[in-house]
Design a protein around this motif. Structure first.
Motif, PDB file in Angstrom:
ATOM      1  N   MET A 329      -0.134   0.934   5.314  1.00 36.09           N
ATOM      2  CA  MET A 329      -0.301  -0.416   5.460  1.00 36.09           C
ATOM      3  C   MET A 329      -1.151  -1.287   4.465  1.00 36.09           C
ATOM      4  SD  MET A 329      -2.131  -2.966   8.444  1.00 36.09           S
ATOM      5  CE  MET A 329      -3.669  -2.553   7.562  1.00 36.09           C
ATOM      6  N   ILE A 330      -2.380  -0.531   4.079  1.00 34.73           N
ATOM      7  CA  ILE A 330      -3.086  -1.186   3.076  1.00 34.73           C
ATOM      8  C   ILE A 330      -2.488  -1.368   1.875  1.00 34.73           C
ATOM      9  CG2 ILE A 330      -5.285  -0.827   2.079  1.00 34.73           C
ATOM     10  CD1 ILE A 330      -6.573   0.025   4.824  1.00 34.73           C
ATOM     11  N   SER A 331      -2.239  -0.133   1.426  1.00 34.40           N
ATOM     12  CA  SER A 331      -1.537  -0.015  -0.021  1.00 34.40           C
ATOM     13  C   SER A 331      -0.359  -0.908  -0.113  1.00 34.40           C
ATOM     14  CB  SER A 331      -1.321   1.482  -0.355  1.00 34.40           C
ATOM     15  OG  SER A 331      -0.250   1.930   0.540  1.00 34.40           O
ATOM     16  N   ALA A 332       0.734  -0.912   0.847  1.00 33.05           N
ATOM     17  CA  ALA A 332       1.792  -1.613   0.649  1.00 33.05           C
ATOM     18  C   ALA A 332       1.507  -3.173   0.630  1.00 33.05           C
ATOM     19  CB  ALA A 332       2.792  -1.292   2.043  1.00 33.05           C
ATOM     20  N   ILE A 333       0.447  -3.629   1.522  1.00 34.14           N
ATOM     21  CA  ILE A 333       0.163  -4.905   1.584  1.00 34.14           C
ATOM     22  C   ILE A 333      -0.625  -5.571   0.392  1.00 34.14           C
ATOM     23  CG2 ILE A 333      -1.384  -6.767   2.503  1.00 34.14           C
ATOM     24  CD1 ILE A 333      -0.540  -5.620   5.276  1.00 34.14           C
ATOM     25  N   VAL A 334      -1.378  -4.460  -0.316  1.00 32.11           N
ATOM     26  CA  VAL A 334      -1.978  -4.828  -1.491  1.00 32.11           C
ATOM     27  C   VAL A 334      -0.973  -4.958  -2.629  1.00 32.11           C
ATOM     28  CG1 VAL A 334      -3.912  -3.871  -3.387  1.00 32.11           C
ATOM     29  CG2 VAL A 334      -4.330  -3.887  -0.704  1.00 32.11           C
ATOM     30  N   THR A 335      -0.118  -4.065  -2.696  1.00 33.94           N
ATOM     31  CA  THR A 335       0.561  -4.281  -3.834  1.00 33.94           C
ATOM     32  C   THR A 335       1.763  -5.364  -3.758  1.00 33.94           C
ATOM     33  OG1 THR A 335       0.818  -1.921  -4.272  1.00 33.94           O
ATOM     34  CG2 THR A 335       2.713  -3.151  -4.954  1.00 33.94           C
ATOM     35  N   ALA A 336       2.393  -5.541  -2.307  1.00 40.75           N
ATOM     36  CA  ALA A 336       3.245  -6.769  -2.126  1.00 40.75           C
ATOM     37  C   ALA A 336       2.428  -8.061  -2.377  1.00 40.75           C
ATOM     38  CB  ALA A 336       3.621  -6.747  -0.684  1.00 40.75           C
ATOM     39  N   PHE A 337       1.107  -8.147  -1.947  1.00 42.95           N
ATOM     40  CA  PHE A 337       0.509  -9.419  -2.349  1.00 42.95           C
ATOM     41  C   PHE A 337       0.084  -9.654  -3.879  1.00 42.95           C
ATOM     42  CE2 PHE A 337      -1.957 -10.315   1.994  1.00 42.95           C
ATOM     43  CZ  PHE A 337      -0.570 -10.352   2.594  1.00 42.95           C
ATOM     44  N   THR A 338      -0.155  -8.353  -4.568  1.00 41.72           N
ATOM     45  CA  THR A 338      -0.212  -8.417  -5.891  1.00 41.72           C
ATOM     46  C   THR A 338       0.954  -8.707  -6.731  1.00 41.72           C
ATOM     47  OG1 THR A 338      -2.061  -6.782  -5.649  1.00 41.72           O
ATOM     48  CG2 THR A 338      -1.172  -7.168  -7.785  1.00 41.72           C
ATOM     49  N   VAL A 339       1.966  -8.170  -6.612  1.00 40.30           N
ATOM     50  CA  VAL A 339       3.131  -8.622  -7.434  1.00 40.30           C
ATOM     51  C   VAL A 339       3.564  -9.962  -6.970  1.00 40.30           C
ATOM     52  CG1 VAL A 339       3.559  -6.236  -7.748  1.00 40.30           C
ATOM     53  CG2 VAL A 339       4.526  -7.412  -5.755  1.00 40.30           C
ATOM     54  N   SER A 340       3.363 -10.328  -5.761  1.00 32.69           N
ATOM     55  CA  SER A 340       3.932 -11.646  -5.307  1.00 32.69           C
ATOM     56  C   SER A 340       3.040 -12.902  -5.743  1.00 32.69           C
ATOM     57  CB  SER A 340       4.385 -11.668  -3.716  1.00 32.69           C
ATOM     58  OG  SER A 340       3.064 -11.276  -3.193  1.00 32.69           O
ATOM     59  N   GLY A 341       1.704 -12.419  -6.418  1.00 31.58           N
ATOM     60  CA  GLY A 341       0.811 -13.720  -6.741  1.00 31.58           C
ATOM     61  C   GLY A 341       0.131 -14.282  -5.783  1.00 31.58           C
ATOM     62  N   VAL A 342      -0.206 -13.739  -4.600  1.00 30.94           N
ATOM     63  CA  VAL A 342      -0.799 -14.148  -3.437  1.00 30.94           C
ATOM     64  C   VAL A 342      -2.419 -13.686  -3.826  1.00 30.94           C
ATOM     65  CG1 VAL A 342      -1.574 -13.706  -0.952  1.00 30.94           C
ATOM     66  CG2 VAL A 342       0.789 -13.754  -1.506  1.00 30.94           C
ATOM     67  N   VAL A 343      -2.509 -12.542  -4.471  1.00 31.62           N
ATOM     68  CA  VAL A 343      -3.843 -12.217  -4.901  1.00 31.62           C
ATOM     69  C   VAL A 343      -3.917 -11.996  -6.429  1.00 31.62           C
ATOM     70  CG1 VAL A 343      -4.664 -11.072  -2.709  1.00 31.62           C
ATOM     71  CG2 VAL A 343      -3.610  -9.711  -4.738  1.00 31.62           C
ATOM     72  N   GLU A 344      -4.940 -12.200  -7.070  1.00 31.28           N
ATOM     73  CA  GLU A 344      -4.922 -12.109  -8.562  1.00 31.28           C
ATOM     74  C   GLU A 344      -4.765 -10.520  -8.907  1.00 31.28           C
ATOM     75  OE1 GLU A 344      -8.353 -12.630 -11.982  1.00 31.28           O
ATOM     76  OE2 GLU A 344      -8.714 -13.241 -10.036  1.00 31.28           O
ATOM     77  N   TYR A 345      -4.097 -10.443  -9.855  1.00 31.31           N
ATOM     78  CA  TYR A 345      -3.493  -9.251 -10.519  1.00 31.31           C
ATOM     79  C   TYR A 345      -4.761  -8.328 -10.910  1.00 31.31           C
ATOM     80  CZ  TYR A 345      -1.217  -5.782 -13.401  1.00 31.31           C
ATOM     81  OH  TYR A 345      -0.969  -4.580 -14.081  1.00 31.31           O
ATOM     82  N   HIS A 346      -4.396  -6.953 -10.380  1.00 35.89           N
ATOM     83  CA  HIS A 346      -5.475  -5.915 -10.724  1.00 35.89           C
ATOM     84  C   HIS A 346      -4.460  -4.789 -10.991  1.00 35.89           C
ATOM     85  CE1 HIS A 346      -8.650  -2.902 -11.010  1.00 35.89           C
ATOM     86  NE2 HIS A 346      -9.344  -3.780 -11.488  1.00 35.89           N
ATOM     87  N   PRO A 347      -4.721  -3.917 -11.979  1.00 36.36           N
ATOM     88  CA  PRO A 347      -3.852  -2.656 -12.136  1.00 36.36           C
ATOM     89  C   PRO A 347      -3.957  -1.618 -10.702  1.00 36.36           C
ATOM     90  CG  PRO A 347      -5.066  -2.884 -13.969  1.00 36.36           C
ATOM     91  CD  PRO A 347      -5.534  -3.866 -13.148  1.00 36.36           C
ATOM     92  N   PHE A 348      -5.131  -1.635 -10.132  1.00 37.68           N
ATOM     93  CA  PHE A 348      -5.036  -0.886  -8.958  1.00 37.68           C
ATOM     94  C   PHE A 348      -4.239  -1.456  -7.917  1.00 37.68           C
ATOM     95  CE2 PHE A 348      -6.834  -0.069  -4.828  1.00 37.68           C
ATOM     96  CZ  PHE A 348      -6.961   1.382  -4.668  1.00 37.68           C
ATOM     97  N   GLY A 349      -4.363  -2.628  -7.808  1.00 36.71           N
ATOM     98  CA  GLY A 349      -3.431  -3.489  -6.739  1.00 36.71           C
ATOM     99  C   GLY A 349      -1.979  -3.201  -7.029  1.00 36.71           C
ATOM    100  N   PHE A 350      -1.733  -3.097  -8.434  1.00 37.51           N
ATOM    101  CA  PHE A 350      -0.227  -3.132  -8.716  1.00 37.51           C
ATOM    102  C   PHE A 350       0.374  -1.790  -8.338  1.00 37.51           C
ATOM    103  CE2 PHE A 350       3.074  -2.007 -11.964  1.00 37.51           C
ATOM    104  CZ  PHE A 350       3.986  -2.958 -11.625  1.00 37.51           C
TER     105      PHE A 350
END
Length: 558
Positions: A329-350
């Motif tokens: 859950m954490i990893s999927a939501i972090v990546t989804a929010f990162t690539v969709s622009g909800v949170v600021e980009y970071h390589p780890f989030g991507f």
């Protein structure tokens, strides 16, 4: 040489060059009116928005955007550098390089174009020989997917190093997941358990999905199918969640153990299935993409809820499942929010979903292994109980037949001695009628315990039925068996079974048979022992009966 740009700079660039932040500007097209490059260059310089982030991210369904930054070459010679956008899913990219108002270079790329026509690697990379002085770089990006622009200016060595490092990283990820996939497929064919095939499909779907959105699949599998590359990610996201739900239902046995949660899973799966069908009929890609990203949240929350409820209900393997679901859950939501622009980009989030799936895969593998161990333990225990008498813990007839077969075969094959005793508790019906069946059970337990203490390690004892017990004595002469039986008669007759204020003694009768013919069967030997047991009972009980000569039988007087 000094590059001035507000893009994400790798450590290799920082060590090789002096990098000064420069305010990148961007301009989004409005009302669907496409700008000419010269218009865009003028517009972005005059009214473009200054970027406040190293990585530009405009989110899902954003209109086409023009991005401008300048590169200053303070050396006296031209320098080859690669302008690289490290994102593989952008549909249309146009790059323009200006110097002194003159267009020097124009390139077109994107995953809407066949792979070999616009790429040398899975990212979008544009080489340019920068002349001394300042050069303007203008990039137009158009895509319905998340408009994420990780921009890099790299030397050839920098680009090669990043490519090698990325290869190692994804080699580990895909290698591990593929090995785990093959292992679970083999387990499915071996054990025929649905949880293994659902988990295998879940892993396979993630591998394909990851290959698609990282650009590896477009490079290796379907380079000439750009339309497929562009359309397949949302339904694959839905399929990934759908199969994850099926795995969860099978692993935790939701339909039988937790029907309410199972209903929620069914509703989500039905919604996702209907969404995919609607997408196939309507072709509305953006709506489908947004729906797929939204479904990530209830999918992850349902997995965690199921894990929590199962843990609370005492399902032992659920703790591993819950840990895996939390990481997923954490990893999927972090990546989804990162690539969709909800949170600021970071390589780890991507890359969070890739790191998360590795941890999730390990925990799910542990959960499956733990569940397998539990099922095997339960199976062994069930088999053991099926072979044992529930009251006394001795072998029952089924267990006796399994144990005695190899022992008797060895005795007949090697012409070894073997004796059989049949033992019956005297007047056991009277004990039950007088003192109750619970007291009769105490007598049975007392006798079984005594037999286990008195017999040798290699001897076999089983409850033959009711108040009858059978004893098999391998490597035992007939007179040795008689001596043992007479000793047992004496010990048992002195036993006292107590319950509250009640003290009761009991006796047994024993019939003995010895294997005299190697061709004789065990059933015949038991029949002979039963014959002598009848003789002992008929002669007054509390005694042993056996054959002493071919024509003479003896009942001992105890």
């Amino acid at each position: 040489m000094i590059f001035s740009f507000p893009i994400y700079a790798s450590q290799s660039i920082e060590k090789s060059f002096a990098v000064e932040p420069f305010n990148t500007r961007y301009l989004q097209e409005v009302d669907g009116i496409a700008l000419h490059p010269n218009q865009a260059l003028k517009g972005v310089r005059s009214k473009g928005i200054r970027s406040e982030s190293d990585i530009l991210n405009f989110g899902l369904g954003a209109p086409p955007v023009w991005v401008h930054f300048a590169v200053s070459n303070v050396s006296e010679s031209e320098q080859l550098r690669y302008i690289q956008i490290e994102n593989s899913w952008l549909d249309h990219i146009h790059l323009y390089v200006f110097k002194g108002g003159k267009l020097l270079q124009s390139n077109k790329a994107g995953d809407a174009i066949p792979y070999e026509e616009n790429r040398t690697n899975r990212f979008f990379s544009f080489p340019h020989k920068f002349q001394p002085g300042e050069t303007s770089v203008l990039i137009r990006v158009e895509t319905p997917e998340p408009q994420l622009l990780p921009l890099f200016v790299l030397t050839e060595n920098d680009m090669l190093e990043r490519k090698i490092n990325s290869g190692y990283e994804y080699g580990i990820i895909y290698g591990f997941l593929t090995a785990l996939l093959i292992y679970n497929v083999l387990l499915y064919f071996s054990l025929q358990s649905r949880r293994y095939i659902f988990y295998s499909l879940y892993l396979a779907t993630f591998i394909i999905l990851n290959l698609a959105y990282t650009g590896h699949a477009f490079k290796w599998i379907w380079p000439n199918w750009p339309e497929f590359q562009n359309q397949m990610i949302p339904p694959m996201m839905m399929l990934f969640a759908y199969l994850g739900n099926l795995f969860c239902r099978a692993f935790l046995a939701l339909p039988t153990k937790f029907p309410r949660i199972n209903t929620s899973f069914n509703l989500l799966n039905t919604f996702m299935l209907c969404s995919v069908i609607w997408y196939a009929l309507s072709g509305n890609y953006l709506t489908m993409l947004v729906t797929a990203f939204i479904c990530v949240i209830p999918f992850a929350l349902l997995m965690i809820t199921a894990g929590v409820v199962a843990c609370h209900a005492g399902v032992k393997e659920a703790k591993y499942f819950l840990g895996a679901a939390i990481f997923a859950m954490i990893s999927a939501i972090v990546t989804a929010f990162t690539v969709s622009g909800v949170v600021e980009y970071h390589p780890f989030g991507f890359h969070a979903v890739e790191y998360g799936i590795l941890i999730e895969a390990v925990l799910f593998a542990l959960a499956l292994a733990y569940q397998f161990r539990i099922s095997q333990t339960e199976k062994i225990e069930a088999q053991r109980l099926a072979d044992r008498d529930q009251l006394t813990g001795l072998y029952n007839r089924r267990g006796f037949q399994k144990v005695i077969e190899p022992i008797y075969s060895n005795a007949t094959r090697n012409n070894r001695n073997i004796c059989v005793m049949l033992m019956d508790i005297d007047r056991f019906k009277e004990i039950n009628d007088t003192h109750g069946h619970s007291f009769g059970d105490l007598v049975l337990l007392d006798l079984s315990g005594l037999l286990m203490r008195e017999l040798r390690a290699g001897d076999i004892v089983a409850r033959w039925g009711g108040e009858e017990f059978i004893l098999v004595l391998p490597e035992t002469q007939h007179d040795e068996a008689v001596t043992l039986a007479e000793r047992l008669i004496g010990v048992i007759s002195n036993q006292v079974v107590q319950q509250q204020q009640l003290d009761v003694q009991y006796t047994v009768s024993i019939g003995i048979a010895e294997m005299s013919d190697p061709m004789d069967s065990m059933s015949n030997l038991i029949d002979k022992a039963d014959h002598y047991l009848y003789k002992a009972k008929a002669s007054g009980r509390n005694r042993v009966a056996y054959k002493v000569e071919p024509t003479r039988e003896l009942v001992s007087e105890i």
